[in-house]
Enzyme design. Structure first.
Site, mmCIF file in Angstrom:
data_model
loop_
_atom_site.group_PDB
_atom_site.id
_atom_site.type_symbol
_atom_site.label_atom_id
_atom_site.label_comp_id
_atom_site.label_asym_id
_atom_site.label_seq_id
_atom_site.Cartn_x
_atom_site.Cartn_y
_atom_site.Cartn_z
ATOM 1 N N HIS A 110 0.822 -1.219 0.000
ATOM 2 C CA HIS A 110 0.000 0.000 0.000
ATOM 3 C C HIS A 110 0.855 1.267 0.000
ATOM 4 O O HIS A 110 0.489 2.281 0.603
ATOM 5 C CB HIS A 110 -0.949 0.030 1.204
ATOM 6 C CG HIS A 110 -1.968 -1.068 1.206
ATOM 7 N ND1 HIS A 110 -3.219 -0.935 0.683
ATOM 8 C CD2 HIS A 110 -1.905 -2.347 1.670
ATOM 9 C CE1 HIS A 110 -3.896 -2.071 0.827
ATOM 10 N NE2 HIS A 110 -3.111 -2.947 1.409
ATOM 11 N N ASN A 183 -10.417 -2.641 2.515
ATOM 12 C CA ASN A 183 -10.110 -2.664 1.083
ATOM 13 C C ASN A 183 -11.370 -2.385 0.279
ATOM 14 O O ASN A 183 -12.471 -2.339 0.838
ATOM 15 C CB ASN A 183 -9.562 -4.040 0.678
ATOM 16 C CG ASN A 183 -8.079 -4.205 1.004
ATOM 17 O OD1 ASN A 183 -7.370 -3.232 1.235
ATOM 18 N ND2 ASN A 183 -7.621 -5.442 1.000
ATOM 19 N N TYR A 397 0.726 -3.779 12.062
ATOM 20 C CA TYR A 397 0.702 -2.384 11.600
ATOM 21 C C TYR A 397 1.522 -1.460 12.484
ATOM 22 O O TYR A 397 2.287 -0.637 11.994
ATOM 23 C CB TYR A 397 -0.756 -1.898 11.475
ATOM 24 C CG TYR A 397 -1.472 -2.561 10.315
ATOM 25 C CD1 TYR A 397 -1.695 -3.930 10.301
ATOM 26 C CD2 TYR A 397 -1.905 -1.834 9.222
ATOM 27 C CE1 TYR A 397 -2.323 -4.552 9.226
ATOM 28 C CE2 TYR A 397 -2.533 -2.442 8.146
ATOM 29 C CZ TYR A 397 -2.749 -3.804 8.153
ATOM 30 O OH TYR A 397 -3.360 -4.419 7.097
HETATM 31 FE FE1 HDE Z 1 -2.586 -4.768 5.475
HETATM 32 N N1 HDE Z 1 -0.773 -3.999 5.964
HETATM 33 N N2 HDE Z 1 -1.983 -6.590 6.125
HETATM 34 N N3 HDE Z 1 -4.353 -5.601 4.885
HETATM 35 N N4 HDE Z 1 -3.219 -2.998 4.828
HETATM 36 C C1 HDE Z 1 -0.390 -2.738 5.779
HETATM 37 O O1 HDE Z 1 0.743 -1.483 7.393
HETATM 38 C C2 HDE Z 1 -0.899 -6.819 6.890
HETATM 39 C C3 HDE Z 1 -4.726 -6.896 5.030
HETATM 40 C C4 HDE Z 1 -4.463 -2.663 4.411
HETATM 41 O O2 HDE Z 1 -3.152 3.566 4.008
HETATM 42 C C5 HDE Z 1 0.949 -2.444 6.391
HETATM 43 O O3 HDE Z 1 1.051 0.701 7.771
HETATM 44 C C6 HDE Z 1 -0.863 -8.193 7.327
HETATM 45 C C7 HDE Z 1 -6.127 -7.054 4.827
HETATM 46 C C8 HDE Z 1 -4.515 -1.271 4.043
HETATM 47 O O4 HDE Z 1 -1.545 3.345 5.472
HETATM 48 C C9 HDE Z 1 1.353 -3.768 7.041
HETATM 49 C C10 HDE Z 1 -1.973 -8.772 6.777
HETATM 50 C C11 HDE Z 1 -6.594 -5.799 4.541
HETATM 51 C C12 HDE Z 1 -3.234 -0.792 4.274
HETATM 52 C C13 HDE Z 1 0.149 -4.637 6.717
HETATM 53 C C14 HDE Z 1 -2.666 -7.760 6.036
HETATM 54 C C15 HDE Z 1 -5.476 -4.916 4.580
HETATM 55 C C16 HDE Z 1 -2.450 -1.886 4.772
HETATM 56 C C17 HDE Z 1 1.955 -1.818 5.482
HETATM 57 C C18 HDE Z 1 -2.436 -10.206 6.894
HETATM 58 C C19 HDE Z 1 -8.040 -5.382 4.201
HETATM 59 C C20 HDE Z 1 -2.728 0.612 4.017
HETATM 60 C C21 HDE Z 1 2.038 -0.366 5.923
HETATM 61 C C22 HDE Z 1 -2.474 -10.710 8.217
HETATM 62 C C23 HDE Z 1 -8.962 -5.663 5.246
HETATM 63 C C24 HDE Z 1 -2.990 1.523 5.180
HETATM 64 C C25 HDE Z 1 1.243 -0.273 7.106
HETATM 65 C C26 HDE Z 1 -2.525 2.929 4.862
HETATM 66 C C27 HDE Z 1 -1.104 -1.781 5.158
HETATM 67 C C28 HDE Z 1 0.077 -5.887 7.177
HETATM 68 C C29 HDE Z 1 -3.844 -8.022 5.290
HETATM 69 C C30 HDE Z 1 -5.622 -3.512 4.298
HETATM 70 C C31 HDE Z 1 2.673 -4.364 6.610
HETATM 71 C C32 HDE Z 1 0.208 -8.808 8.199
HETATM 72 C C33 HDE Z 1 -6.935 -8.358 4.950
HETATM 73 C C34 HDE Z 1 -5.709 -0.512 3.517
HETATM 74 O O5 HDE Z 1 1.472 -3.649 8.421
#
Ligand code: HDE
Length: 731
Positions: A110, A183, A397
């Site tokens: 992202h 999402n 996060y």
């Molecule tokens: Fe994320 N995800 N994600 N994700 N995600 C990040 O956090 C993560 C997942 C989502 O505009 C990271 O700050 C894991 C689902 C958005 O700043 C990180 C898993 C959904 C954004 C991270 C998921 C999301 C992130 C990278 C599986 C929808 C952007 C930077 C367990 C429900 C937020 C950050 C923004 C960002 C980890 C799965 C949505 C690496 C470990 C499911 C919208 O922490």
């Protein structure tokens, strides 16, 4: 009264008055804490404290970071005009040192995103569902900051790539920050957090050559998903039009996981969060998306920015699907499985309130780049479910921000600071900006009078209390059997699509797999995944790839009670009007100015917009002798940036356009992209030049009736019936 740690989300006083409630709220806790009343109740105090973080250099002297006025910002201190530079030049050294460290690590996923401020307002008092204050007071406007993003590409990648879009909302509630980090698709690729690094490594650009940027059409992605059947449902969403949204303003948003809402009596309901845009939901065509990636890399962020600047404030309705705790197991799928959605036909959406985005950030880095979301940021009245994907996200996060934002104090950055005050015994670390007074950074203490103290969980006090769920289980590494059906909902999605949406899905799988070098990966995806979703889909893709047609699936098909869910098709998600739509008006010297004025008036009445495009960006003179300013040249604002095209008459203008390859291409491209086109007066002659025929979206005439038909075609978003014919037009 001692100064409090200020907490506001970065709102300037004039612009944000509308966001902040002036209602004074005093809780037993705030009185007990003595000074909390200021922060909790007085919004002006919040605004004033916020202003400390904003810097406006208007009328100010240029100074160093130490406050010294700078006399010469053009020349380094040197030994003579042509001599070597001197190390003692603290002004040059400070400037360059700061510049050397301007970049921070981008988000691991992202990375490409854009943000906006706004507010959320509840429609009613939802106390029966939750004790969260921001959902109980319909008079209250809770400030929000939203960041939309793509997933795969780096910070500078294109907006319109085929990808999932992030939809992250930070609610600055009086009881603390609540982050709904969702999402634009309601499911996810994997079921367990431990698979996330594998999935992300597979979808990201390949490690040896860092290609492709911003897309999933490559071997490692398809290798992984073809080996992991639980991804089948999300992959079909990613191959659908949902992955190439028309704009950020027209995306639905989903919390994805089941969450809990808890009311004051401690009663819990499972909920799925939904955002529904007021302008309806629609998409780009694949050809448009690809062209836009080059013609306007910033297409989505520009659209959002401009909409807010002109007062077309994007709006979404927040709603929840509510499931009673006792109904947890009544579905044919597990509500804890993040690869499943709950069809709206089974559980309809209860509307909670609306979100309006009404202010662009002042500074991209300070706000959009430094905002730090975390699904673990919840407030009393909201709680987690045991979805194993969500559970993993709860720590990831905040952890990632520590390396991205340089330490654990990122909550002190203005954009992340809660509106609610925060006091605890956490101290020091990189970039600490709070100056904690007192001696006792531990609890309990007697030295500082025992402050800060715990708050009992009773609802009127506001202390957070986790839902009292009974857990009686073995410690085990196992996937629940209830998570084992990977294809039924992918099939439900495919069956719920309109004909043209299905065709787009077939084309997307064919395009993406066509970019995969290894034949065994293409074949595995078709034979072992697509054939289990829908045999026809698999056969069509196989045909396009020159692969043997599958004759049957590899797993037994489960019979489900629901075979179609109309709520999933974007064909059913249009707004029905043309509010905020954009019409290109092609003009040259001698254009009929009266037709333009009539169009502009009619569009204004509908809340839509027109832009005048000429052969160059120089002004044109109308047939009536009036000088008309042009917004851009046709090359400067291509047809892919518009919803529709209008060509006003005027013999001289039409003669010029008919002989201008750029103008003809403009119209052919709009036609090929199934857009509404209106040819007024002499513009009718262009039909023959272009070799096109009138259809329900290609309207000839400029009177009120023709305009009505033109607007009706725009409201339909595309002229789908034209799609087979449009393929004959050169791209
Ligand atoms: Fe994320 N995800 N994600 N994700 N995600 C990040 O956090 C993560 C997942 C989502 O505009 C990271 O700050 C894991 C689902 C958005 O700043 C990180 C898993 C959904 C954004 C991270 C998921 C999301 C992130 C990278 C599986 C929808 C952007 C930077 C367990 C429900 C937020 C950050 C923004 C960002 C980890 C799965 C949505 C690496 C470990 C499911 C919208 O922490």
């Amino acid at each position: 009264m001692r100064p409090r740690s200020p907490g506001t989300p970065g709102v300037s006083p004039t612009r944000s008055m509308c966001l902040m409630s002036t209602k004074k709220t005093t809780s037993p806790n705030s009185q007990a804490a003595g000074t909390d009343t200021l922060d909790r109740g007085n919004s002006n105090a919040k605004l004033e404290s916020l202003e400390r973080f904003r810097s406006d250099a208007t009328g100010q002297a240029l100074r160093t970071n130490q406050g010294v006025k700078i006399a010469d910002n053009q020349n380094t201190l040197k030994a003579g005009a042509r001599g070597p530079s001197l190390l003692e030049d603290f002004i040059m050294r400070e400037k360059i040192t700061h510049f050397d460290h301007e970049r921070i690590p981008e988000r691991i996923v992202h990375a490409r995103g854009t943000g906006a401020h706004g507010y959320f307002q509840s429609y009613a008092d939802h106390s029966a569902l939750t004790k969260a204050g921001f959902l109980r007071d319909p008079g209250k406007k809770t400030p929000v900051f939203v960041r939309f993003s793509t997933v795969q590409g780096p910070r500078g990648s294109g907006d319109t790539v085929r990808d999932v879009r992030g939809f992250a909302v930070k609610f600055f509630t009086d009881e603390g920050n609540f982050d709904l980090v969702g999402n634009n698709m309601p499911v996810f690729f994997i079921q367990d957090a431990i698979k996330f690094p594998d999935f992300v490594h597979a979808v990201k650009p390949e490690p040896h050559n860092e290609m492709p940027t911003g897309g999933s059409a490559h071997d490692t992605f398809w290798d992984f998903v073809s080996l992991v059947p639980e991804s089948a449902h999300m992959v079909i969403w990613a191959m659908s039009d949902r992955a190439i949204p028309k704009s950020l303003r027209s995306m639905q948003g989903f919390g994805v996981h089941s969450f809990r809402l808890i009311n004051a009596e401690g009663r819990s309901h499972f909920v799925k969060f939904h955002w529904h845009p007021s302008v309806g939901t629609c998409s780009l065509l694949w050809d448009e998306a690809q062209k836009l990636a080059g013609k306007d890399t910033d297409f989505h962020r520009r659209d959002l920015w401009e909409a807010i600047e002109i007062g077309d404030y994007p709006e979404w309705e927040l709603g929840v699907q509510v499931i009673a705790e006792e109904d947890e197991h009544k579905f044919e799928f597990d509500i804890l499985d993040p690869t499943k959605l709950i069809p709206e036909e089974l559980v309809p959406i209860t509307p909670l309130g609306k979100m309006v985005l009404n202010r662009n950030p002042d500074n991209f880095f300070a706000e959009t780049e430094q905002v730090a979301f975390c699904p673990g940021h919840i407030v009393p009245g909201i709680d987690f479910s045991n979805d194993p994907l969500l559970q993993g996200r709860l720590f990831s996060y905040t952890d990632t921000q520590i390396s991205r934002l340089g330490g654990p104090n990122f909550h002190e950055l203005p954009i992340n600071r809660p509106v609610a005050p925060f006091h605890n015994s956490q101290r020091d670390a990189m970039h600490r900006s709070t100056i904690d007074k007192g001696r006792a950074s531990y609890e309990p203490n007697s030295i500082d009078g025992g402050w800060p103290r715990e708050t009992p969980p009773a609802p009127e006090n506001g202390g957070f209390e986790s839902y009292n769920e009974r857990i009686d289980a073995h410690k085990i590494r196992q996937r629940s059997e209830s998570f084992s059906d990977h294809f039924s909902q992918a099939r439900l999605f495919y069956n719920s699509m309109s004909k043209h949406e299905q065709e787009h899905i077939i084309a997307a799988y064919s395009f993406e797999l066509g970019k995969v070098d290894r034949p065994q990966i293409r074949e595995r995806q078709v034979q072992q995944i697509l054939a289990n979703i829908d045999l026809q889909l698999a056969r069509r893709v196989a045909e396009n790839l020159g692969l043997p047609a599958p004759t049957k699936g590899t797993v037994a098909e489960r019979k489900m009670s629901l075979s179609r869910s109309p709520a999933l098709s974007q064909a059913n998600l249009l707004s029905g009007d043309i509010k905020t739509r954009k019409v290109a008006v092609l003009v040259a010297n001698g254009v009929d100015g009266t037709a333009i004025a009539a169009l502009q008036k009619a569009l204004k009445a509908e809340g839509a917009h027109a832009k005048l495009l000429g052969p160059t960006s120089a002004a044109v003179t109308s047939a009536q002798g009036k000088v008309l300013a042009v917004d851009a040249s046709m090359e400067g604002l291509p047809s892919v940036a518009f919803d529709a095209v209008f060509v006003p008459g005027g013999a001289q203008s039409i003669k010029a356009l008919a002989g201008d390859g750029v103008a003809l291409h403009y119209l052919l491209e709009a036609y090929r992209h199934l857009k509404a086109i209106a040819l007024h007066g002499e513009a009718r002659e262009l039909l023959q030049v272009l070799g096109l025929e009138v259809d329900e979206g290609l309207i000839v005439g400029g009177d009120a009736k023709a305009l009505k038909a033109f607007f009706a075609a725009i409201a339909q978003h595309r002229v789908w019936s034209r799609e087979p014919r449009a393929r004959a037009i050169p791209a």
